[in-house]
Scaffold this active site. Structure first.
Site, mmCIF file in Angstrom:
data_model
loop_
_atom_site.group_PDB
_atom_site.id
_atom_site.type_symbol
_atom_site.label_atom_id
_atom_site.label_comp_id
_atom_site.label_asym_id
_atom_site.label_seq_id
_atom_site.Cartn_x
_atom_site.Cartn_y
_atom_site.Cartn_z
ATOM 1 N N ARG A 111 0.820 -1.212 0.000
ATOM 2 C CA ARG A 111 0.000 0.000 0.000
ATOM 3 C C ARG A 111 0.853 1.260 0.000
ATOM 4 O O ARG A 111 0.468 2.301 0.493
ATOM 5 C CB ARG A 111 -0.961 0.018 1.188
ATOM 6 N N ARG B 232 15.259 -2.525 3.261
ATOM 7 C CA ARG B 232 15.010 -3.219 4.522
ATOM 8 C C ARG B 232 15.883 -4.466 4.636
ATOM 9 O O ARG B 232 16.410 -4.959 3.626
ATOM 10 C CB ARG B 232 13.532 -3.634 4.599
ATOM 11 N N ASP C 59 10.973 -6.960 7.837
ATOM 12 C CA ASP C 59 10.581 -6.067 6.744
ATOM 13 C C ASP C 59 10.302 -4.653 7.251
ATOM 14 O O ASP C 59 10.058 -3.746 6.442
ATOM 15 C CB ASP C 59 9.366 -6.618 5.996
#
Length: 453
Positions: A94, A187, A253
């Site tokens: 998103r 990440r 993450d």
């Protein structure tokens, strides 16, 4: 559009990685773009503070590309351990990277989004963000920045005019899209994906990208990168503790390889020094409880090292990992002394002060914000701090002040951010569209930041 060539410096090095690392995407077409928050202080550091509100909404609500940087948004690919369970079905679901710019310190900065629509990695999600979630992220980032925690900053919040259904809050609820300013969005999970796929060439390319563009080193040495990540993540863990902050979801993450905190969901500030205090209602085992955050972040650094075994020998990676605990201890002492307004003396004295403070906070259940406020304003501690604080008084007296106490903030009350206040700040927005308490709180946080510095 008013761009200053001295301040606005677009860049695009992420494109050098190639399309194996990301998917080009488009933002959702929102019914409305109502500007609710713009961080001109952060925008000034990347040459965007002079945008009009209409230009701001066009770029950060409609995602019209900024000149000279990425031609379209990129959804990054990554994997991750979520509550210690490996999940290969992740990625920006998103959000996306919208632009890359150089800041006034010549650091490469990403503009990343939250709630900007669906991507190939959305799975069953709608790709949206609740307005309340955006308000909470403003409060988290402003407070953490003030408390000297390395964090992304909320650059923009635009309300988007959609009604969202959510199972964990009253629905339908209002929607928003948020833009964060961050020193990279790479990440630990970005490296885990490449290890999972056994992609040595891409792993080497990502190591070189991070070292060159995020650490300023012309190197492709994975051990060198691990050493940096161990140092930065240990520092992050220490500053979380000194701030009394509980992130809530410290999955791999959600850990940036620059050690910069980001992506705030069920965060909270602990009321007292309670190691078992949790932020997420779904963290039933307390995996990411306040006192377990150093362990959790250290475990994540281990997963990063494990991923780098694809292109590096184990022994030097293990040696680099061994630096996490001592770095954390040094940084914890520095962070607590900073919040106390005191200068370090020597490692033994500094550690002794931290032990005294932690023990007193834990055994007396004194509010964290109250203690640090009182100790900064009056290192001798007021008379209300009784006998259990005798060792703390002695420890504080061993340190010279690092700054004066002249700021008017110290004659008032501590600026905290407990969950009840978060709800109280949201209530007038939800019921009367009154944003003045939120803006007043942001101003109060920035006043505290000025006093602390």
């Amino acid at each position: 559009m008013p761009f200053s060539p001295q301040a606005y410096r677009p860049d695009w090095p992420i494109l050098s990685l190639g399309d194996a690392f990301y998917d080009p995407v488009a933002a959702a077409d929102f019914p409305e773009t109502i500007l609710r928050f713009r961080n001109d202080r952060a925008a000034a550091q990347i040459g965007l503070a002079d945008l009009t509100d209409d230009e701001w909404a066009a770029h950060f609500g409609r995602f019209v590309p900024l000149p000279g940087t990425l031609p379209q948004p990129l959804a990054l690919r990554y994997h991750g351990h979520q509550f210690r369970q490996y999940n290969p079905d992740l990625g920006d679901g998103r959000g996306f990277t919208f632009a890359q710019l150089r800041d006034d310190r010549d650091r490469l900065m990403d503009l990343g989004t939250k709630g900007s629509g669906q991507t190939p990695w959305s799975r069953a999600g709608d790709g949206r963000l609740t307005l309340k979630g955006g308000v909470r992220e403003i409060l988290a980032t402003e407070m953490l920045e003030a408390l000297n925690v390395p964090t992304s900053r909320t650059l923009s919040l635009v309300e988007t005019g959609e009604e969202l259904m959510r199972g964990d809050e009253p629905s339908p609820t209002r929607s928003a899209v948020l833009v964060r300013l961050s020193h990279g969005h790479i990440r630990i999970g970005s490296f885990q994906r490449l290890a999972y796929e056994r992609d040595e060439a891409s792993m080497r390319a990502l190591v070189a990208y991070v070292l060159r563009h995020l650490y300023g080193e012309d190197s492709d040495d994975p051990v060198r990168l691990l050493t940096h990540v161990v140092d930065r993540t240990a520092t992050l863990a220490a500053r979380y503790m000194a701030a009394g902050f509980v992130h809530g979801v410290l999955n791999t993450d959600n850990i940036n390889v620059t050690g910069e905190s980001f992506d705030y969901g069920p965060w909270r500030f602990a009321p007292t020094w309670d190691p078992a205090y949790t932020a997420a209602y779904f963290d039933h085992a307390g995996l990411y409880a306040f006192g377990r955050q150093p362990e959790a972040i250290g475990w994540n650094a281990m997963q990063f090292a494990s991923s780098l075994r694809l292109i590096a020998d184990s022994d030097p990676l293990v040696a680099a990992l061994d630096g996490f605990a001592p770095r954390f201890q040094r940084e914890l002492a520095a962070a607590i002394l900073w919040r106390l307004g005191l200068a370090p003396v020597d490692p033994d004295t500094d550690r002794a002060t931290v032990r005294a403070v932690e023990q007193a906070l834990r055994t007396t259940a004194t509010p964290i914000d109250r203690f640090f406020f009182d100790a900064f304003a009056r290192p001798d501690l007021p008379a209300t701090y009784g006998e259990p604080w005798a060792a703390v008084r002695t420890a504080l007296a061993a340190h010279p002040p690092r700054s004066d106490r002249a700021h008017p903030y110290w004659s008032g009350e501590p600026c905290g951010m407990q969950i009840d206040e978060v709800e109280a700040l949201w209530a007038p927005i939800a019921t009367a569209d009154d944003w003045s308490p939120l803006h007043a709180k942001v101003a109060a946080i920035r006043t505290m930041a000025a006093a602390l510095r």
